[in-house]
Scaffold this active site. Structure first.
Site, mmCIF file in Angstrom:
data_model
loop_
_atom_site.group_PDB
_atom_site.id
_atom_site.type_symbol
_atom_site.label_atom_id
_atom_site.label_comp_id
_atom_site.label_asym_id
_atom_site.label_seq_id
_atom_site.Cartn_x
_atom_site.Cartn_y
_atom_site.Cartn_z
ATOM 1 N N ASP A 259 27.093 22.022 -1.907
ATOM 2 C CA ASP A 259 26.690 20.847 -2.667
ATOM 3 C C ASP A 259 26.938 21.177 -4.140
ATOM 4 O O ASP A 259 27.079 22.347 -4.514
ATOM 5 C CB ASP A 259 25.219 20.479 -2.415
ATOM 6 C CG ASP A 259 24.938 19.026 -2.805
ATOM 7 O OD1 ASP A 259 25.754 18.433 -3.547
ATOM 8 O OD2 ASP A 259 23.904 18.474 -2.378
HETATM 9 C C1 BGC Z 1 24.455 15.359 -3.961
HETATM 10 C C2 BGC Z 1 25.608 15.220 -2.990
HETATM 11 C C3 BGC Z 1 26.808 14.640 -3.678
HETATM 12 C C4 BGC Z 1 27.181 15.537 -4.851
HETATM 13 C C5 BGC Z 1 28.396 15.067 -5.619
HETATM 14 C C6 BGC Z 1 24.875 16.095 -5.234
HETATM 15 O O1 BGC Z 1 23.887 15.969 -6.197
HETATM 16 O O2 BGC Z 1 23.402 16.055 -3.353
HETATM 17 O O3 BGC Z 1 25.206 14.394 -1.926
HETATM 18 O O4 BGC Z 1 27.867 14.519 -2.785
HETATM 19 O O5 BGC Z 1 26.076 15.566 -5.752
HETATM 20 O O6 BGC Z 1 28.139 13.892 -6.291
#
Ligand code: BGC
Length: 717
Positions: A259
């Site tokens: 993530d």
């Molecule tokens: C979220 C993800 C997301 C990523 C990119 C993170 O803060 O948990 O779900 O895909 O950001 O935007």
């Protein structure tokens, strides 16, 4: 020697007559190995970390492109600048806003999940995105989680069936689904630090099944590791989750992506299963998987074989996506995409109460007061989470005007102010009713045949990055509801939100309640057609609405949010309705609940045999009659329960479901299968699935509390 092995491999495949697919895969692996051989260590490492906010490196010299990604899940996010989160100000990136995850789950229709995926895949292609960071389906363990709206359900089986189809839909367009967040990202408070302590049984039975299904049945090409820790280890360096379960046990061939900003170490992450580091801060060449990884390989802490495996996985994904043959060009915000968004939204709306028969609204209505901030609000953007720059979004008011405006006078009053911003530290007065607005709404509602109150929450109030504090309806809405229902006896309450709320007072005092969601570009049209009866509602709740927070397992056992470092999932397997049913706690609205404008009668539940063995399939049949005079869709829910179990079992578990359209007065004989192997529980001590012999009950139900037919069968040793 290598050549010899290669020839032998091919020969074995030919001799054994293995399928064309296997041969293709073997040939692909040879090709990939050939490419890896040509790469320098530096080039390999360039592919293992972000080189911009939403891409990781390619190798120009070898014509290997960057791996581009984008959010999901609500639609393809607008183009942002390469190195910051500001809009790139494109004019060609207006997209379709698709209903949120819980709305898709409320359709209880895997075909809808598939159509969602196809739209996302087509729009991703139009934007040249290779990986869609979607779908997200962490279990709704706790009703306050800020991302409940994004996720699907509290039930692993429902989750799994939808996840499989979302992935298949996305990947049918040669775009990689990135299923997320692996695993147990069930709360937003402390998500960057919390260590979720989960016993093996709960992990296997509740938190992992949808991921397993998305990998094994959906063939998902990528997966995102969650921010949190599970049982002591960051998910991005969790050997047990990533190496042992995902890659070894489930045979995952694709890529594990962190993530954004969820990588913590170089060596531990590299050796324990992470393939690509994304979203870290600082200069790109200093990220954990950049120069530090190069150094770790040179010092022998990470082997080059491990690096090759990661590169192999990335190339494998590319050959199925950006580098695939016949790669579709894609399309964005087309009428067909709008139709898909509309169909999903139409099937997701849940009719909670219709005691006065007010719905569908009659044709002779001459005036409608549409009241509430949510009637004119759009939900494509808001809060921290990824949103969509929409081509258009039909609000509730616009939908109602379009549907009823020719025959009725439609007037609007805002009713309340939604004074809440996700990024504001203090939102002091957001719950205070605005008396002037209430007075205006009341004055309007007094003059009309019908009042439609559009309340609930919004994308600021439910957001990634924080959990709600309680289950209350925000913005002083209850005062507005009380005031309007007191003056207009024909009030329809429409709640637009993505997670459970405390609707006790409304349930007591109001006769007509409709639940809608952050329901996409076509939300207003779908809602208006439900109110009008053009669409007969068929949504069913994908999670329980508890009477009070204290009833829900994480609160009853005082395990939320944890002490800031750990959250012990003491309820084990008793998540969602498994908890309420087993502990005999009545919910406000149960899992699987939802009314229709018609009603259905169940009869003749049968299994094809009385006795089964492990590996068998139970062929179940049941007759469902549409007893009313309008066509309707019913969701047959099959729950199974072990009689006198020797270990703790939930009172019942969902094991199959099917949505069926039934014409008025007609009866349909529905056939549906349940795999005996799916009735196993995970035995912690033996670390394996066990099918307990003995008697089981099987229940055909219209919701988890509305069991219509019961029969029993036996599993022999
Ligand atoms: C979220 C993800 C997301 C990523 C990119 C993170 O803060 O948990 O779900 O895909 O950001 O935007």
């Amino acid at each position: 020697m290598t050549k010899y092995i290669t020839l032998c491999t091919i020969a074995v495949f030919v001799c054994c007559g293995v399928s064309a697919q296997n041969k293709k895969q073997a040939a692909l692996q040879l090709k990939i190995n050939g490419i890896i051989k040509k790469m320098t260590l530096e080039e390999k490492i360039d592919m293992l970390h972000g080189n911009a906010l939403f891409s990781s490196g390619g190798v120009k010299r070898l014509s290997i492109p960057e791996l581009t990604s984008d959010d999901g899940p609500l639609g393809v996010r607008e183009e942002i600048k390469r190195f910051d989160w500001n809009s790139a100000n494109w004019t060609t990136d207006s997209a379709t806003f698709l209903p949120n995850g819980a709305a898709i789950a409320a359709t209880w229709n895997p075909d809808m999940a598939n159509r969602y995926g196809v739209v996302l895949g087509e729009e991703a292609n139009a934007r040249k995105k290779v990986v869609m960071l979607s779908p997200a389906f962490n279990i709704c363990r706790m009703p306050l989680c800020g991302r409940t709206y994004e996720y699907y359900s509290e039930d692993p089986y429902l989750n799994a069936q939808l996840a499989i189809q979302s992935v298949k839909g996305i990947q049918s367009q040669h775009v990689a689904a990135c299923v997320k967040h692996f695993a147990a990202n069930n709360q937003e408070v402390g998500r960057d630090s919390v260590n979720a302590i989960i016993d093996q049984r709960a992990l296997r039975e509740i938190y992992l099944p949808a991921f397993k299904a998305a990998i094994q049945q959906g063939n998902a090409y990528s997966i995102m590791s969650a921010y949190n820790k599970v049982n002591g280890y960051w998910c991005s360096e969790n050997d047990f989750l990533l190496n042992k379960i995902l890659k070894k046990e489930w045979g995952f061939k694709g890529v594990v992506m962190s993530d954004w900003g969820g990588t913590h170490h170089t060596v531990a992450a590299a050796n324990n299963g992470l393939d690509i580091e994304m979203g870290s801060s600082g200069t790109y060449d200093q990220w954990y998987f950049a120069k530090p990884l190069l150094a770790a390989v040179k010092s022998g802490q990470v082997s080059e074989k491990t690096i090759d495996d990661k590169v192999r996985r990335i190339l494998w994904v590319m050959y199925h996506t950006s580098m695939s043959e016949n790669h579709p060009a894609g399309s964005i915000a087309t009428p067909a995409h709008s139709k898909a968004a509309y169909d999903i939204a139409s099937e997701s709306i849940v009719l909670l109460k219709n005691d006065a028969g007010l719905l569908p609204l009659k044709n002779n209505i001459k005036s409608i007061a549409v009241i509430g901030d949510n009637a004119t609000r759009t939900f494509a953007l808001g809060g921290y989470g990824a949103g969509v720059k929409v081509k258009y979004e039909v609000t509730a008011l616009a939908g109602i005007r379009a549907k009823f405006g020719k025959t009725a006078e439609i007037k609007f009053a805002q009713g309340y102010k939604a004074n809440y911003l996700a990024n504001k530290k203090e939102n002091a007065d957001y719950n205070k009713p605005d008396q002037a607005m209430i007075d205006e709404a009341v004055a309007l509602a007094k003059t009309t045949d019908v009042a439609i109150l559009c309340v609930g929450s919004n994308r600021e109030y439910e957001s990634e990055g924080h959990d709600r504090k309680n289950l209350d309806l925000p913005f002083g809405e209850q005062a507005l509801i009380n005031a309007v229902t007191a003056v207009n006896p024909n009030t329809v309450i429409v709640i637009m939100a993505g997670a459970p709320y405390d609707l006790s007072e409304i349930k007591r005092s109001a006769h007509t309640i409709v639940w809608s969601w952050f329901n996409g570009s076509e939300a207003g049209n779908a809602l208006a057609n439900v109110l009008k009866g053009v669409v007969n509602p068929s949504g069913k709740l994908p999670f329980t609405f508890p009477v009070s927070l204290q009833d829900s397992p994480a609160f009853a056992l005082d395990t939320y949010p944890g002490d800031g470092r750990t959250a012990e999932y003491k309820e084990g397997i008793l998540v969602g309705y498994r908890w309420y049913d087993t502990k005999k706690i009545d919910p406000l609205y149960c899992f699987g609940y939802g009314l229709s404008y018609t009603n259905f009668g169940y009869s003749a539940l049968k299994t094809d045999k009385k006795n089964y063995k492990p590996g068998d399939k139970i062929k179940v049949s049941v007759s469902i009659k549409n007893k009313g005079n309008v066509a309707g869709k019913e969701v047959l829910q099959l729950y199974v329960s072990k009689v006198n179990p020797t270990v703790l079992r939930a009172d019942k578990e969902l094991k199959a479901f099917k949505k069926i359209l039934i014409a008025p007065t007609k009866t349909i004989a529905v056939n549906i299968n349940v795999n005996i192997n799916d009735l196993a529980y995970f035995n912690d001590k033996q670390s394996k699935w066990v099918i307990e012999p003995g008697e089981y009950k099987i229940m055909a139900a219209s919701s988890s509390k509305d069991i219509r037919q019961v029969t029993s069968f036996f599993i022999q040793k």
